[in-house]
Design a protein around this motif. Structure first.
Motif, PDB file in Angstrom:
ATOM      1  N   UNK A  28       6.633  -2.526  -6.974  1.00  0.00           N
ATOM      2  CA  UNK A  28       5.251  -2.988  -7.001  1.00  0.00           C
ATOM      3  C   UNK A  28       5.155  -4.317  -6.268  1.00  0.00           C
ATOM      4  N   UNK A  29       4.466  -4.301  -5.141  1.00  0.00           N
ATOM      5  CA  UNK A  29       4.376  -5.516  -4.341  1.00  0.00           C
ATOM      6  C   UNK A  29       5.748  -5.894  -3.837  1.00  0.00           C
ATOM      7  N   UNK A  30       6.174  -7.131  -4.091  1.00  0.00           N
ATOM      8  CA  UNK A  30       7.488  -7.571  -3.640  1.00  0.00           C
ATOM      9  C   UNK A  30       8.516  -7.489  -4.754  1.00  0.00           C
ATOM     10  N   UNK A  31       8.112  -7.012  -5.931  1.00  0.00           N
ATOM     11  CA  UNK A  31       9.013  -6.973  -7.083  1.00  0.00           C
ATOM     12  C   UNK A  31       9.373  -5.535  -7.435  1.00  0.00           C
ATOM     13  N   UNK A  34       0.814  -1.209   0.000  1.00  0.00           N
ATOM     14  CA  UNK A  34       0.000   0.000   0.000  1.00  0.00           C
ATOM     15  C   UNK A  34       0.848   1.261   0.000  1.00  0.00           C
ATOM     16  N   UNK A  35       2.115   1.125   0.371  1.00  0.00           N
ATOM     17  CA  UNK A  35       3.004   2.286   0.374  1.00  0.00           C
ATOM     18  C   UNK A  35       3.458   2.591  -1.054  1.00  0.00           C
ATOM     19  N   UNK A  36       3.512   3.876  -1.369  1.00  0.00           N
ATOM     20  CA  UNK A  36       3.992   4.322  -2.669  1.00  0.00           C
ATOM     21  C   UNK A  36       5.510   4.466  -2.562  1.00  0.00           C
ATOM     22  N   UNK A  51       6.591   7.965  -0.870  1.00  0.00           N
ATOM     23  CA  UNK A  51       5.913   9.208  -1.241  1.00  0.00           C
ATOM     24  C   UNK A  51       4.474   9.174  -0.725  1.00  0.00           C
ATOM     25  N   UNK A  52       4.035  10.302  -0.147  1.00  0.00           N
ATOM     26  CA  UNK A  52       2.637  10.428   0.265  1.00  0.00           C
ATOM     27  C   UNK A  52       2.310   9.840   1.623  1.00  0.00           C
ATOM     28  N   UNK A  53       3.312   9.416   2.394  1.00  0.00           N
ATOM     29  CA  UNK A  53       3.060   8.830   3.718  1.00  0.00           C
ATOM     30  C   UNK A  53       3.475   9.808   4.810  1.00  0.00           C
TER      31      UNK A  53
END
Length: 425
Positions: A111-114, A8-10, A35-37
């Motif tokens: 993206x995700x774990x990749x 969920x983190x950017x 970003x954005x957190x």
């Protein structure tokens, strides 16, 4: 924290990891920007905050660094004199803009774990990477004096790739050097950059870059002043003491991975900076006079004690090593005592390595044998066989034991001296 929480983190992989991936260089550290957190969100996800001046966090499992995207505004002097804005409104491009070099101002989305193969490159870092150019991102480069050392270190690290510094960036480095801002750097921080550079294959490039932009004269004036001081051509065909010192450093790199040995190589001829010009190219007594200069730089930079001890010994006794075949057995044992070889045999080995580097760090000497080192090792091994046990059994006591040990050591070294096949003249 679940994978869904992390996803969920950017977040973006940034800086050196992206640079080295594209370059095909080994990646040591993975740093991420979020970003954005907010700080509260990161703490709620289990991250541990470690940054005092700006919000940097450690991942609860991998312990990798995650920093909130931030901007910085200069206030005051030095590399810590900044006001930081790490609000959730700061964009990735704004975060990358504050970085030092374009090749360090790229990011890859995670993206995700990749990790994505997409490169976010708002300041043309890929072009500079391809062209092997170290170029500043913005005029804000001059606000941080530490960047002079960092660019010098990057130039050394990537020397084999053919990197050069953009002329306009070198000009800004000169402006920083002339501004007085380098004086705001702590000795520990300067040493941190210097020691990191000493682990590289071409640390001499670091010092050459610092000299080129005027920084070396501010950070280490005694080393800087060696350029232009001549040596006797008979022993030093390269003539210049500064060039010789860089050649010695290159040889030290070939002979040892230890930063202590490489630092000793830098310090061994500092005393030549004190020789009066009317006495050039002779430098009689430079070994002793250099000790105060070794002490000064070690105190200034808070150099580790083991580095200082070895540097002092190499500075004071390297000519003894070069003249080993001319020394009497008594003098050799005195040398061993001064070097404390009985308690520190490994340091003695490092001493011999640094002296070998000094001998080979001369024009046309690069591949020549250095039999003095083998000779001193043999003499040391012979003298090392002497113990107090036999003298105690003979009834010798107190201070007489020490004298008896010394006499026998001299006899054994003399036997090595007589039997050793060494060059004459």
């Amino acid at each position: 924290m679940t994978n869904n929480d992390l996803a969920a983190l950017n977040r973006y992989l940034v800086g050196g990891a992206v640079r080295d991936k594209l370059l095909g260089h080994k990646v040591y550290d993975h740093d991420f920007v979020v970003v954005g957190a907010t700080i509260e969100q990161m703490l709620a996800l289990g991250f541990t905050q470690v940054g005092k001046d700006f919000p940097v966090f450690l991942h609860p499992k991998t312990k990798e660094e995650y920093a909130l995207a931030r901007t910085e505004r200069k206030q005051g002097q030095g590399y810590t004199g900044f006001i930081c804005d790490a609000s959730s409104a700061v964009t990735l491009e704004e975060d990358l803009l504050r970085r030092d070099l374009t090749i360090n101002a790229m990011a890859m989305p995670v993206n995700g774990s990749a990790e994505s193969t997409h490169i976010i490159d708002p300041y043309n870092g890929q072009v500079d990477l391809k062209n092997r150019i170290l170029r500043h991102v913005s005029s804000a480069f001059v606000e941080d004096p530490l960047r002079v050392l960092r660019v010098a270190r990057f130039t050394a690290r990537y020397h084999n790739y053919g990197f050069t510094i953009a002329s306009e960036t070198l000009q800004l480095m000169s402006e920083i050097s002339n501004s007085g801002e380098l004086a705001t750097l702590s000795g520990e921080r300067v040493w941190q950059e210097m020691q990191r550079c000493l682990t590289e294959n071409n640390p001499e490039v670091f010092f050459q870059v610092l000299r080129q932009c005027g920084a070396l004269a501010k950070i280490w004036p005694e080393l800087n002043s060696l350029w232009g001081i001549p040596n006797p051509e008979k022993w030093h065909p390269e003539i210049c003491s500064g060039i010789h010192t860089m050649m010695v450093l290159q040889q030290a790199v070939k002979l040892s991975p230890k930063t202590s040995v490489r630092f000793a190589a830098l310090c061994h001829d500092l005393g030549k900076s004190l020789t009066l010009a009317e006495n050039w190219p002779s430098h009689r007594g430079h070994e002793k006079s250099g000790l105060a200069l070794v002490d000064r730089i070690c105190e200034q930079l808070k150099v580790p004690k083991d580095h200082k001890i070895l540097a002092r010994k190499v500075c004071e006794f390297h000519l003894h090593c070069h003249k080993a075949f001319e020394l009497t057995a008594n003098t050799l044992v005195k040398l061993f005592n001064s070097l404390d070889v009985w308690r520190k045999p490994e340091e003695f080995a490092d001493f011999l390595t640094a002296c070998t580097a000094d001998f080979r760090g001369r024009l046309h000497n690069e591949s020549k044998p250095y039999p003095q080192a083998d000779y001193l090792r043999s003499a040391f091994q012979a003298a090392l066989t002497v113990t107090a046990t036999a003298f105690i059994k003979q009834g010798i006591q107190g201070a007489d034991i020490k004298e008896a040990i010394n006499r026998e050591r001299i006899e054994l070294v003399q036997a090595v001296k007589v039997g050793h096949d060494h060059p004459t003249g």
